[in-house]
Design an enzyme around this catalytic site. Structure first.
Site, PDB file in Angstrom:
ATOM      1  N   HIS A   2       0.811  -1.216   0.000  1.00 24.69           N
ATOM      2  CA  HIS A   2       0.000   0.000   0.000  1.00 24.69           C
ATOM      3  C   HIS A   2       0.844   1.265   0.000  1.00 24.69           C
ATOM      4  CE1 HIS A   2      -2.279   3.279   1.962  1.00 24.69           C
ATOM      5  NE2 HIS A   2      -3.242   2.853   1.174  1.00 24.69           N
ATOM      6  N   ARG A  39      39.551   6.485 -12.547  1.00 32.46           N
ATOM      7  CA  ARG A  39      40.873   6.209 -11.983  1.00 32.46           C
ATOM      8  C   ARG A  39      40.869   6.428 -10.474  1.00 32.46           C
ATOM      9  NH1 ARG A  39      41.482   9.526 -16.394  1.00 32.46           N
ATOM     10  NH2 ARG A  39      42.424   8.596 -18.253  1.00 32.46           N
ATOM     11  N   ARG A  95      38.472   1.505 -11.924  1.00 27.25           N
ATOM     12  CA  ARG A  95      39.697   0.715 -11.998  1.00 27.25           C
ATOM     13  C   ARG A  95      40.339   0.710 -10.619  1.00 27.25           C
ATOM     14  NH1 ARG A  95      44.428   2.794 -15.795  1.00 27.25           N
ATOM     15  NH2 ARG A  95      44.730   4.184 -14.008  1.00 27.25           N
ATOM     16  N   SER A 103      45.261   0.948 -24.322  1.00 27.35           N
ATOM     17  CA  SER A 103      46.079   0.975 -25.545  1.00 27.35           C
ATOM     18  C   SER A 103      47.464   1.577 -25.309  1.00 27.35           C
ATOM     19  CB  SER A 103      45.354   1.735 -26.661  1.00 27.35           C
ATOM     20  OG  SER A 103      45.085   3.062 -26.267  1.00 27.35           O
ATOM     21  N   ASP A 137      49.625   1.204 -22.545  1.00 31.53           N
ATOM     22  CA  ASP A 137      50.538   0.161 -22.071  1.00 31.53           C
ATOM     23  C   ASP A 137      50.631  -0.980 -23.068  1.00 31.53           C
ATOM     24  OD1 ASP A 137      51.215   1.520 -19.834  1.00 31.53           O
ATOM     25  OD2 ASP A 137      50.254   0.172 -18.399  1.00 31.53           O
ATOM     26  N   CYS A 184      40.074   2.195 -23.496  1.00 35.84           N
ATOM     27  CA  CYS A 184      40.069   3.412 -22.690  1.00 35.84           C
ATOM     28  C   CYS A 184      41.297   4.283 -22.943  1.00 35.84           C
ATOM     29  CB  CYS A 184      39.935   3.084 -21.200  1.00 35.84           C
ATOM     30  SG  CYS A 184      41.217   2.000 -20.561  1.00 35.84           S
TER      31      CYS A 184
END
Length: 792
Positions: A412, A511, A559, A682, A684, A731
């Site tokens: 209710h 981050r 992350r 991309s 690293d 990312c």
């Protein structure tokens, strides 16, 4: 005309168009019986004509008109007094004998039709203005369960007539502009289902308006305790398209309402071995969902239904069905009004519950345990109580928000709050602490009913006003929808509100390191050593919360910490715990820290912070990502630690892996077992594939994400991940810097791209153009061919 003049009609003589004749409930039962292939207990209904005949023969219209003259429904004491006098006046009159005889004869015939002498029935009130698409009288008149015998049925029909003038019904009619004497009442006399379990069912999510699923709530015993909010029911979510069960939440139940063998009902204790059991079998859940689909398809609108499972044969029955009013009306108005969120930097959770009616408000608590104290409730207070009943509506109307100990999403309090547009949290007892015993009367609190959390104190933070010129420009700018999701990278939580208006699909990379360097400043192992581990949890959780709340309901992927040892050493106390590494970039970082006995306790604090945001703050849009994970064994160890900390992968919690090491690509088929998807780092990945430090001027000219080796690795990852149903994102900054790289990713089937805030708009439009070009190429067959072999 014959039907309109009848005093009594059987269910198979009624249709939904007969609301003026037999009220919403009775006409709907007739419609279900006559035209929908679902199991409905049989019965008959007295009509509005019979109701008016009774009132005219006894002179009740004049008596009631005099009693309600000058009534102020906002005066609770006066409303209660006048309504009691009206009901008593109705009960004091004897029903005309011919009407009594007609009802008694129909009851006898019902027994003959179902093969039972003196059957047990339910007598349900059905108002002629009830269950209209834009007005709901649900629960405002009375229902009598498990009654038998002709004389008793006649008496209950008269009690139904009197219940047309309960406080709640009179209040609602007055506020909705219905004339009290124009409304008439039907009484549906329906075969009793001996419910061992019962509840309610909606074909739309009543909290959010999402119509992709069917929401079912169920409890042991008769369904009245679900509707009243006396117990917190199980809730089951079923996919409307497939009838597959999406989610099950089983709640403990210690009491139930059951029928007595000789008539009437009683409350009993649920046996200990049944208290934590699932109330419906999976097969029964699916049967109910199939019924709901048929009913919605027939009525052509969202539906609100009640059901029961008979203890005698385990058969599922539909007890009633009516159009759902709130979301049907809101969808006509192009969606529900949005509540403005309040942001804070300090929150103390008092209680948590189910988010029944969304909204964020702050105010003073008024705890009411006894309905006799309703008159003390003031406009703008926050009502905290064990549960609400229909008699509470006048007080609920004044409330700024409502919090209850018991109840589910369709009790209710939930239904009325949504209809009134009042934020509401229910079932706090099932989520840990009862609101009435935990929230002191008279204190100030902040209600986040969107996520089901009550915070101590008035929490608000003024938002910076956006220049009018910018607002106009943003409103005028158009961004085509894209199949490739465009996420955003974010470090500073303080910028979340500013960037929340960008046309992104969520945060693909948050981050964690930024929170450490901006807010905490101290090494986690140092804080553990000095006895302040809670500082890590609270500060991390607060920073994460700001982002999740600003972006909700869009997903946020955090992350976990990825400091190098040299960076950790810069935090206070770091010298004691960090090694001196000749190459910190390839040293003790990411996943290798999390399971290391020297650091594991610090990683557990990160997990606790994530759990606090998801469970205490109720922000379920938070997911996580594991960085720099060198091998499958590391991934298995880390996900086990997370699970031990209460962070297990599930339908609403995803664990991603940063794909930034060649081993992540080469062994993707094995990493797939432990994660839901990948986000390609991309930067690293390029360095490690090419063996090239991008920050080293001597060799930086070699560094290039567009190198064929890097692109082959990325395409291979996408293919292997997709084979196991995993998603892949990226990312790094390459997609927003190099249009041809963005095109390569989309042609390779990447699921999403996460870019910096300043390139979100550009990347969104670029992705749309590329996708359109791909479709045109497929249509014409004249698209550009790949000139390089990208298969690995």
């Amino acid at each position: 005309m014959e039907k309109e003049k009848a005093f009594l009609l059987w269910f198979d003589q009624l249709e939904r168009k007969d609301v003026a004749i037999a009220g919403g409930k009775s006409s709907s039962l007739g419609e279900l019986t006559s035209h929908v292939d679902v199991p409905v207990p049989y019965g008959f209904a007295t009509t509005a004509c019979a109701y008016r005949y009774f009132f005219e023969k006894t002179g009740l219209y004049e008596k009631i008109k005099a009693l309600i003259a000058g009534l102020d429904v906002d005066n609770s004491a006066q409303l209660r007094e006048v309504c009691a006098k009206v009901r008593q006046a109705i009960m004091d009159e004897e029903m005309p004998q011919d009407l009594q005889d007609l009802i008694a004869q129909a009851y006898k015939e019902l027994g003959e039709k179902v093969g039972q002498a003196d059957p047990f029935v339910a007598v349900r009130s059905s108002a002629t203005a009830e269950d209209l698409p834009d007005a709901s009288f649900a629960g405002q008149q009375d229902t009598y369960l498990n009654v038998k015998g002709a004389e008793t049925i006649v008496a209950k029909v008269k009690e139904c007539y009197a219940s047309c003038f309960t406080d709640r019904a009179v209040y609602y009619r007055e506020k909705q502009g219905f004339d009290h004497l124009d409304v008439a009442l039907s009484a549906a006399v329906q075969m009793m289902v001996f419910s061992k379990a019962a509840g309610v069912m909606f074909t739309v999510n009543v909290a959010t308006g999402d119509d992709k699923n069917i929401l079912i709530e169920g409890a042991w015993g008769l369904g009245e305790y679900v509707v009243q909010g006396t117990v917190t029911p199980d809730n089951y979510t079923v996919n409307k398209a497939t009838c597959e069960i999406v989610e099950k939440n089983v709640n403990a139940q210690d009491i139930k309402l059951i029928r007595k063998a000789d008539g009437d009902c009683e409350e009993v204790v649920v046996p200990l071995d049944e208290q934590n059991e699932q109330k419906l079998t999976d097969e029964q859940i699916k049967q109910l969902a199939e019924c709901a689909k048929k009913i919605e398809a027939h009525y052509g609108c969202y539906m609100d239904m009640e059901w029961g499972v008979d203890e005698r044969d385990n058969k599922v029955y539909i007890l009633q069905a009516r159009p759902e009013t709130v979301w049907s009306r809101r969808n006509k108005e192009n969606g529900a009004p949005k509540e403005e969120k309040k942001v804070t930097t300090d929150r103390k959770v008092i209680v948590k519950g189910l988010p029944a009616s969304p909204g964020n408000v702050a105010g003073r608590v008024h705890v009411i345990l006894d309905p006799s104290h309703i008159d003390e409730f003031k406009e703008g207070e926050i009502l905290v109580t064990e549960m609400t009943a229909p008699d509470w509506v006048p007080a609920m109307k004044k409330a700024k928000a409502i919090v209850t100990d018991s109840g589910g999403m369709t009790c209710h309090a939930s239904i009325v709050s949504r209809e009134l547009g009042i934020p509401c949290i229910v079932g706090t007892k099932s989520r840990g602490e009862a609101a009435t015993t935990t929230i002191p009367d008279g204190i100030d609190v902040t209600i986040d009913a969107t996520h089901g959390v009550v915070y101590e104190g008035i929490i608000e933070e003024p938002k910076a006003e956006q220049p009018a010129q910018q607002v106009v420009a943003a409103a005028a700018e158009y961004f085509p929808p894209t199949g490739t999701k465009i996420y955003m990278n974010l470090g500073d939580p303080e910028l979340a509100e500013k960037y929340a208006t960008l046309p992104c699909d969520g945060i693909g990379l948050m981050r964690e390191e930024f929170i450490w360097t901006t807010y905490i400043h101290e090494h986690p192992l140092y804080l553990i050593k000095i006895g302040q581990p809670e500082k890590v949890v609270d500060q991390l959780a607060e920073g994460i919360r700001q982002v999740c709340q600003a972006m909700a309901p869009r997903p946020v992927t955090l992350r976990f910490s990825d400091f190098k040892s040299s960076e950790y050493r810069d935090l206070k106390g770091g010298d004691e715990f960090e090694p001196n590494e000749p190459s910190a970039l390839l040293g003790w970082r990411g996943a290798s820290r999390y399971y290391d006995p020297k650091y594991i306790e610090a990683f557990k604090l990160e997990c606790m912070a994530v759990r606090k945001v998801r469970e205490e703050f109720g922000l379920k849009n938070l997911n996580v990502m594991i960085p720099f994970c060198r091998n499958v064994e590391e991934c298995e160890k880390v996900t086990k630690i997370m699970a031990d900390c209460g962070l297990s992968r599930g339908k609403d919690f995803k664990v991603w892996l940063m794909a930034e090491i060649p081993s992540n690509i080469i062994l993707a088929d094995q990493f797939n077992k432990f994660v839901d998807g990948y986000s390609i780092g991309s930067n690293d990945l390029t360095m490690l594939v090419l063996g090239c430090d991008r920050d080293n001027d001597t060799v930086s000219h070699i560094y290039d994400e567009r190198n064929l080796a890097v692109r082959r690795a990325i395409r291979h990852l996408i293919e292997v991940a997709h084979k196991d149903g995993k998603t892949v994102s990226i990312c790094g900054q390459a997609p927003s810097v190099y249009p041809e790289f963005c095109e390569f990713l989309i042609k390779s089937g990447i699921d999403s791209m996460s870019v910096n805030p300043d390139t979100v708009k550009f990347t969104k439009k670029l992705a749309a153009q590329i996708e359109q070009r791909i479709m045109m190429d497929a249509l014409t067959g004249k698209g550009r061919q790949e000139v390089e072999d990208l298969n690995w």
